[in-house]
Write an enzyme that holds these catalytic residues in place. Sequence first.
Site, PDB file in Angstrom:
ATOM      1  N   SER A 124       1.016  -1.375   0.239  1.00 32.14           N
ATOM      2  CA  SER A 124      -0.341  -0.214   0.234  1.00 32.14           C
ATOM      3  C   SER A 124       0.885   1.402  -0.270  1.00 32.14           C
ATOM      4  CB  SER A 124      -0.876  -0.396   0.908  1.00 32.14           C
ATOM      5  OG  SER A 124      -1.662   1.151   0.857  1.00 32.14           O
ATOM      6  N   ASP A 155      -8.194  -6.856  -4.697  1.00 27.34           N
ATOM      7  CA  ASP A 155      -8.715  -5.359  -4.384  1.00 27.34           C
ATOM      8  C   ASP A 155      -8.737  -4.519  -5.112  1.00 27.34           C
ATOM      9  OD1 ASP A 155      -6.918  -3.315  -3.553  1.00 27.34           O
ATOM     10  OD2 ASP A 155      -4.680  -3.617  -3.236  1.00 27.34           O
ATOM     11  N   HIS A 210      -8.070  -5.356  -0.263  1.00 26.60           N
ATOM     12  CA  HIS A 210      -6.741  -4.361  -0.239  1.00 26.60           C
ATOM     13  C   HIS A 210      -5.528  -5.224   0.934  1.00 26.60           C
ATOM     14  CE1 HIS A 210      -3.807  -1.443  -0.369  1.00 26.60           C
ATOM     15  NE2 HIS A 210      -3.734  -1.469   0.602  1.00 26.60           N
TER      16      HIS A 210
END
Lengths: 391, 391
Positions: free
Chosen positions: B170, B336, B369
């Site tokens: 991320s 995701d 995610h």
Amino acid sequence: MEAGSVGRVETQFLDLPKPVRLDCGRELHQVRVAYETYGTLSPERDNVILVCHALSGDAHAAGVSAAPGESTRDGFGAEDRDGTAGKGLGWWDGMIGPGKAFDTDRYYVVSTNLLGGCRGTTGPSSTDPATGRPYGSDFPVITVADMVRTERAFLDELGIERLAAVAGGSLGGMQALQWAVSYPDQVDAIVVIASTHALHPQGVAWNSIARDAIMRDPDWQGGHYHGTGRAPDAGMGVARMVGHVTYLSAPAMGDRFGRRLQFADDVRYTITEPEYQVESYLRHQAASFVKRFDANTYLYTSRALTYFDLARSFGSLRQAFAAVTARTLLIAFSSDWLYPPAASQEIASALGELGRPVEFHVIDAPYGHDCFLLEEARQTPIIRRFLLETS
Amino acid sequence: MEAGSVGRVETQFLDLPKPVRLDCGRELHQVRVAYETYGTLSPERDNVILVCHALSGDAHAAGVSAAPGESTRDGFGAEDRDGTAGKGLGWWDGMIGPGKAFDTDRYYVVSTNLLGGCRGTTGPSSTDPATGRPYGSDFPVITVADMVRTERAFLDELGIERLAAVAGGSLGGMQALQWAVSYPDQVDAIVVIASTHALHPQGVAWNSIARDAIMRDPDWQGGHYHGTGRAPDAGMGVARMVGHVTYLSAPAMGDRFGRRLQFADDVRYTITEPEYQVESYLRHQAASFVKRFDANTYLYTSRALTYFDLARSFGSLRQAFAAVTARTLLIAFSSDWLYPPAASQEIASALGELGRPVEFHVIDAPYGHDCFLLEEARQTPIIRRFLLETS
């Protein structure tokens, strides 16, 4: 055939003579219903289509409002693509009128503001006859079935027993489904667009977050903000922004806004000001929504649509539809991730297994849930043909 | 090989001797960096892996914290599936340790709290040396490049020039990319997981809504809430709930919560209380997050990851990567939707066109995610092999 407008319209009001009994066990007294009608009621009273609105709509579904600036057509694209904002066009004007999907040359279209609303029908901002003050959060918690029960009582007053069709998108589609379930002998057809028999868990989550955003705003004041000079506009704005993103598809947001900056070609290093056009757009949506909508109505309506769950209420979807006789038209949109086509497919399958007449279309369109307000041209022939086959 | 734990660890602190120059033009003085290290630095100082954390992480990436109850492993599944919450396990403990993906038998793993953080590194809640009071919203607006510049200065103080790898998921993956771009001669490899070269517009929107939720909370007080006894916990909670839903996939939420009610088998007709388990879960997530995280750090970090846009900064992605020499490993997860595989594919294509060594894997996994924190078993062999080939 040239599709036309129903012209200038004025919202009317009707007071129900009897209290409305609610699922929660309470009764609502002195219920008023705001409504509009388009077209002409046939002498046999057999050409009535009831149109039900979604979370942020109202009775003004078609034509030009006598009170300008009251348009609720503020979905994605509506104000920008059509330039209708502030012109008082009804939220489904592209679908209701002479030659349109809901053809007022043929049908008498009735549209009401739903129970719990803030646009004329009794809701949390109405005066509680028992206290003389606004209900606020003392308003009873309502369900989609309560909304439909109110619509039934309202139509009784108009002298309308049968409906040629009930139609709506999103929460409006839930009401249409509920009509077919609650009053199976009184509905010839339902048109259920971008809707579901039960919101999926992620949708439950989004609605919960939106409500929390409102209730966490100290100006909500436990739901009794009316008359205090303060309202939970900050929280409502957040709720609206969350809703807005869920109504669109990610690709549509990408096409429309990209990562374009607000100013020039570089960032300004600011936390508080919008840097990206999409940030500015969301704030604009929030600001315009809080001006026209009551926060408690948002809470109650969001709760009602979250509760809606035909399988839970009846044990299974098949049992829920056991008594349904209405012909059913389901329309869903490929990019709608809040009310995805899969849910409509489940409805179609359950009705199909019961041998009920059902038709299901998935329209391939990019705008997400808002498609039901935007993809008028592609819904129109489907709906017109379906309604013709009914009558 | 049995994968083991790095054992008990304590976060350390280092004060940078020189100010950090920022993209916005300002300088930060007396910058402190919180960090942890795992494994042993080789005599040649050539076995260093820098691990970069995401929005809500900190320096405590592995092992058991000497300060229990400080675990930041509160993502989906982490606390519930592994029972690690409150036991002080690092946020990437499954990936860092003897025999693990980032093998501390071989590598010296360094983890810092990022610039702007609230867990030991200088950020908005730190004291501004110029005033003697917390920066609050006077803290300069920072970028991912500023975070990386701070990490570079910090490693200089440790006497570490080259990195065998920089790794992160991320926002951590953004830092890894920025390292390869900013310091092409000093990074042998980068491991970029569930990340992107530029957040897509819907992600920009979600981050904007989360920040607005915080700033609209009157307890935010323009960003100067430190010392007032009030903090924007209500708004932070909303921000966290929005984030949480975007970190998960809709099917994963469905599998885990469904539409299960909190109590018994019927609703209780309440607006204010949670009715569905997913509603209760989100409130719990909000409540636990605000206890451990600073709202201004959330704002600044969210802004930095929104700004991150390698193509904009360099004219194109190819130009951004023109000087990159690091071998690149990209991992994305099929479910995701916040950092979708397509973004990693764009990075892989740009590097590939430049003839740079790049490897891209899409792991088919359902958790959205949050996969980068959960799918340890499937990432491990990919990362271990990639790192072995590098050294």
